[in-house]
Design a protein around this motif. Structure first.
Motif, mmCIF file in Angstrom:
data_model
loop_
_atom_site.group_PDB
_atom_site.id
_atom_site.type_symbol
_atom_site.label_atom_id
_atom_site.label_comp_id
_atom_site.label_asym_id
_atom_site.label_seq_id
_atom_site.Cartn_x
_atom_site.Cartn_y
_atom_site.Cartn_z
ATOM 1 N N LEU A 181 19.449 27.931 -15.704
ATOM 2 C CA LEU A 181 19.023 26.736 -14.915
ATOM 3 C C LEU A 181 20.221 25.615 -14.815
ATOM 4 C CD1 LEU A 181 16.563 25.681 -13.196
ATOM 5 C CD2 LEU A 181 15.715 24.875 -15.182
ATOM 6 N N TRP A 182 20.780 25.343 -15.798
ATOM 7 C CA TRP A 182 21.811 24.433 -16.015
ATOM 8 C C TRP A 182 22.888 24.852 -16.829
ATOM 9 C CZ3 TRP A 182 21.015 22.052 -20.394
ATOM 10 C CH2 TRP A 182 19.726 21.672 -21.001
ATOM 11 N N ILE A 183 24.035 24.228 -16.797
ATOM 12 C CA ILE A 183 25.008 24.345 -17.945
ATOM 13 C C ILE A 183 25.665 22.824 -18.173
ATOM 14 C CG2 ILE A 183 27.065 25.376 -18.695
ATOM 15 C CD1 ILE A 183 26.723 27.528 -16.766
ATOM 16 N N TYR A 193 33.702 23.692 -24.299
ATOM 17 C CA TYR A 193 32.426 24.519 -24.979
ATOM 18 C C TYR A 193 31.230 24.332 -24.161
ATOM 19 C CZ TYR A 193 35.145 24.769 -29.282
ATOM 20 O OH TYR A 193 35.859 25.096 -30.221
ATOM 21 N N GLY A 194 30.150 25.144 -23.680
ATOM 22 C CA GLY A 194 29.258 25.051 -22.797
ATOM 23 C C GLY A 194 27.822 25.138 -23.720
ATOM 24 N N ALA A 195 26.884 24.772 -22.849
ATOM 25 C CA ALA A 195 25.329 25.294 -23.521
ATOM 26 C C ALA A 195 24.574 25.488 -22.291
ATOM 27 C CB ALA A 195 24.842 24.033 -24.037
ATOM 28 N N ALA A 196 24.262 26.602 -22.169
ATOM 29 C CA ALA A 196 23.515 27.040 -20.868
ATOM 30 C C ALA A 196 21.875 27.161 -21.276
ATOM 31 C CB ALA A 196 24.119 28.474 -20.426
ATOM 32 N N TRP A 197 21.027 26.525 -20.540
ATOM 33 C CA TRP A 197 19.678 26.651 -20.498
ATOM 34 C C TRP A 197 18.971 27.782 -19.799
ATOM 35 C CZ3 TRP A 197 16.030 26.304 -23.383
ATOM 36 C CH2 TRP A 197 14.451 26.114 -23.256
ATOM 37 N N SER A 199 15.565 28.832 -19.053
ATOM 38 C CA SER A 199 14.341 28.258 -19.013
ATOM 39 C C SER A 199 13.157 29.511 -19.293
ATOM 40 C CB SER A 199 13.935 27.548 -17.815
ATOM 41 O OG SER A 199 13.982 28.318 -16.408
ATOM 42 N N ASP A 200 13.455 30.754 -18.413
ATOM 43 C CA ASP A 200 12.331 31.755 -18.365
ATOM 44 C C ASP A 200 12.373 32.273 -20.138
ATOM 45 O OD1 ASP A 200 11.986 31.517 -15.768
ATOM 46 O OD2 ASP A 200 13.408 33.096 -15.103
ATOM 47 N N GLU A 201 13.471 32.087 -20.598
ATOM 48 C CA GLU A 201 13.280 32.811 -21.942
ATOM 49 C C GLU A 201 13.308 31.828 -22.994
ATOM 50 O OE1 GLU A 201 16.863 35.269 -22.553
ATOM 51 O OE2 GLU A 201 16.620 36.065 -20.416
ATOM 52 N N GLY A 202 13.183 30.527 -22.703
ATOM 53 C CA GLY A 202 13.229 29.453 -23.767
ATOM 54 C C GLY A 202 14.297 29.317 -24.721
ATOM 55 N N VAL A 203 15.634 29.891 -24.205
ATOM 56 C CA VAL A 203 16.568 29.830 -25.145
ATOM 57 C C VAL A 203 17.707 29.067 -24.787
ATOM 58 C CG1 VAL A 203 16.022 32.064 -26.336
ATOM 59 C CG2 VAL A 203 17.397 32.051 -24.395
ATOM 60 N N LEU A 204 18.693 28.590 -25.569
ATOM 61 C CA LEU A 204 19.685 27.930 -25.339
ATOM 62 C C LEU A 204 21.077 28.985 -25.413
ATOM 63 C CD1 LEU A 204 20.820 25.164 -24.203
ATOM 64 C CD2 LEU A 204 21.146 24.459 -26.579
ATOM 65 N N HIS A 205 21.872 29.022 -24.678
ATOM 66 C CA HIS A 205 22.988 29.964 -24.918
ATOM 67 C C HIS A 205 24.301 28.857 -25.203
ATOM 68 C CE1 HIS A 205 26.371 32.772 -23.166
ATOM 69 N NE2 HIS A 205 26.456 32.621 -24.540
ATOM 70 N N PRO A 226 13.081 24.507 -29.723
ATOM 71 C CA PRO A 226 11.931 23.979 -30.194
ATOM 72 C C PRO A 226 10.800 23.175 -29.409
ATOM 73 C CG PRO A 226 13.457 22.488 -30.318
ATOM 74 C CD PRO A 226 14.099 23.495 -29.628
ATOM 75 N N GLU A 227 9.459 23.174 -29.856
ATOM 76 C CA GLU A 227 8.512 22.718 -28.987
ATOM 77 C C GLU A 227 8.507 21.405 -29.129
ATOM 78 O OE1 GLU A 227 4.876 24.498 -29.830
ATOM 79 O OE2 GLU A 227 5.338 26.394 -29.645
ATOM 80 N N GLY A 228 8.152 20.481 -28.090
ATOM 81 C CA GLY A 228 7.922 19.179 -27.877
ATOM 82 C C GLY A 228 9.167 18.196 -27.938
ATOM 83 N N GLU A 229 10.256 18.937 -27.834
ATOM 84 C CA GLU A 229 11.663 18.371 -27.550
ATOM 85 C C GLU A 229 11.852 17.875 -26.135
ATOM 86 O OE1 GLU A 229 13.851 17.257 -29.853
ATOM 87 O OE2 GLU A 229 12.819 18.118 -31.847
ATOM 88 N N ASP A 230 12.841 16.999 -26.033
ATOM 89 C CA ASP A 230 13.369 16.745 -24.632
ATOM 90 C C ASP A 230 14.527 17.802 -24.623
ATOM 91 O OD1 ASP A 230 15.470 15.798 -22.957
ATOM 92 O OD2 ASP A 230 14.318 13.984 -22.460
ATOM 93 N N ILE A 231 14.494 18.813 -23.945
ATOM 94 C CA ILE A 231 15.501 20.063 -23.858
ATOM 95 C C ILE A 231 16.876 19.529 -23.518
ATOM 96 C CG2 ILE A 231 15.919 22.175 -22.793
ATOM 97 C CD1 ILE A 231 13.663 22.436 -24.645
ATOM 98 N N PHE A 232 17.048 18.877 -22.611
ATOM 99 C CA PHE A 232 18.282 18.355 -22.251
ATOM 100 C C PHE A 232 19.087 17.539 -23.494
ATOM 101 C CE2 PHE A 232 21.170 15.044 -20.329
ATOM 102 C CZ PHE A 232 22.301 16.085 -19.717
ATOM 103 N N LEU A 233 18.454 16.531 -24.099
ATOM 104 C CA LEU A 233 18.960 15.765 -25.247
ATOM 105 C C LEU A 233 19.039 16.906 -26.364
ATOM 106 C CD1 LEU A 233 17.043 12.573 -25.108
ATOM 107 C CD2 LEU A 233 19.245 13.014 -24.284
ATOM 108 N N TRP A 234 18.104 17.714 -26.689
ATOM 109 C CA TRP A 234 18.408 18.604 -27.691
ATOM 110 C C TRP A 234 19.526 19.640 -27.389
ATOM 111 C CZ3 TRP A 234 17.578 24.019 -26.953
ATOM 112 C CH2 TRP A 234 17.722 24.823 -28.278
ATOM 113 N N ALA A 235 19.707 20.150 -26.118
ATOM 114 C CA ALA A 235 20.885 21.020 -26.030
ATOM 115 C C ALA A 235 22.011 20.231 -26.172
ATOM 116 C CB ALA A 235 20.649 21.342 -24.327
#
Length: 255
Positions: A181-183, A193-197, A199-205, A226-235
């Protein structure tokens, strides 16, 4: 920044300063930098560039007037479009965008907003253009890129191939099933370095971009969100950990 030479060759001339007014796609030094740094997710484009226009880390450092031991302060460029201020932050190996001060992580401009802009502005905004616009078609994108690239410093013999691999990379980077969805990107002196989200699988690459001077397959990992996290900040946090040795000790991985 340094201006090598405005030509189609990789010049070794390091004596001329790269001025602000040479940040244009008609300047070969800037165009080469832009194609590498603005589209790091377009692997076909990267491979095409490495095949015909290889660049070294020394060349990039020269552009930013730094040796590779120094941290880089990004070069800022501001564009006003549709009464919105878009700020570009140009780093050694990637480009970041801010709109009205907020970080842009997904394509946000429909193609019709940029298709009639001047060539430089078109290319500067192209990485954040949304290619899912209903009335827009892949053949038109290819045609437009061929025309646009013909007005840059890119050698004529390479225009169609570069247009093709760039159009494919842009058309596919839309959050579809086979694309994240985004990198987001972070760089050190030596690496990107990159972090790719996904969303369908709920994993960060998280991954290291392949080094310009090394064919070694770079390290990577997939991390459940993790549940309940702001995904972007967590990423962003996880990407910073990935870059540091802490990540590898926490997850039992080898860098």
């Amino acid at each position: 920044m340094y201006l090598d030479k405005t030509s189609h060759q990789n010049s070794k001339d390091e004596n001329t300063f790269f001025r602000e007014d040479t940040m244009t796609m008609t300047c070969w030094s800037f165009l080469q930098y832009w194609l590498y740094a603005a589209f790091p997710h377009c692997h076909g484009l990267r491979n095409e560039l490495l095949r015909h226009f290889p660049c070294s880390r020394e060349w990039i450092n020269q552009m930013f007037r730094m040796d590779k031991e120094q941290e880089i302060t990004p070069i800022r460029r501001t564009i006003i479009i549709e009464e919105k201020e878009v700020t570009l932050l140009l780093y050694r190996y990637h480009v970041e965008y801010r709109m009205e001060g907020r970080e842009v992580i997904q394509p946000c401009f429909p193609y019709h907003v940029v298709e009639n802009l001047d060539n430089d502005t078109f290319f500067l905004l192209l990485p954040i253009v949304d290619m899912l616009e209903i009335e827009y078609s892949y053949p038109k994108l290819m045609s437009d890129l061929i025309q646009r690239l013909s007005e840059t410093a890119l050698p004529k013999k390479n225009i169609k191939d570069v247009a093709y691999v760039l159009s494919v990379g842009l058309a596919e980077a839309d959050g579809a099933e086979d694309e994240p969805l985004w990198i987001i990107w972070q760089e050190t002196v030596n690496n990107l370095y990159g972090a790719a989200w996904w969303s369908d699988e709920g994993v960060l690459h998280v991954f290291q971009q392949q080094n310009l001077e090394n064919d070694r397959f770079p390290p990577y990992a997939y991390i459940p969100a993790p549940e309940g996290e702001d995904i972007f900040l967590w990423a962003k946090h996880m990407l910073s950990q990935w870059i540091s040795s802490d990540f590898f000790s926490v997850y039992g991985l080898k860098k």
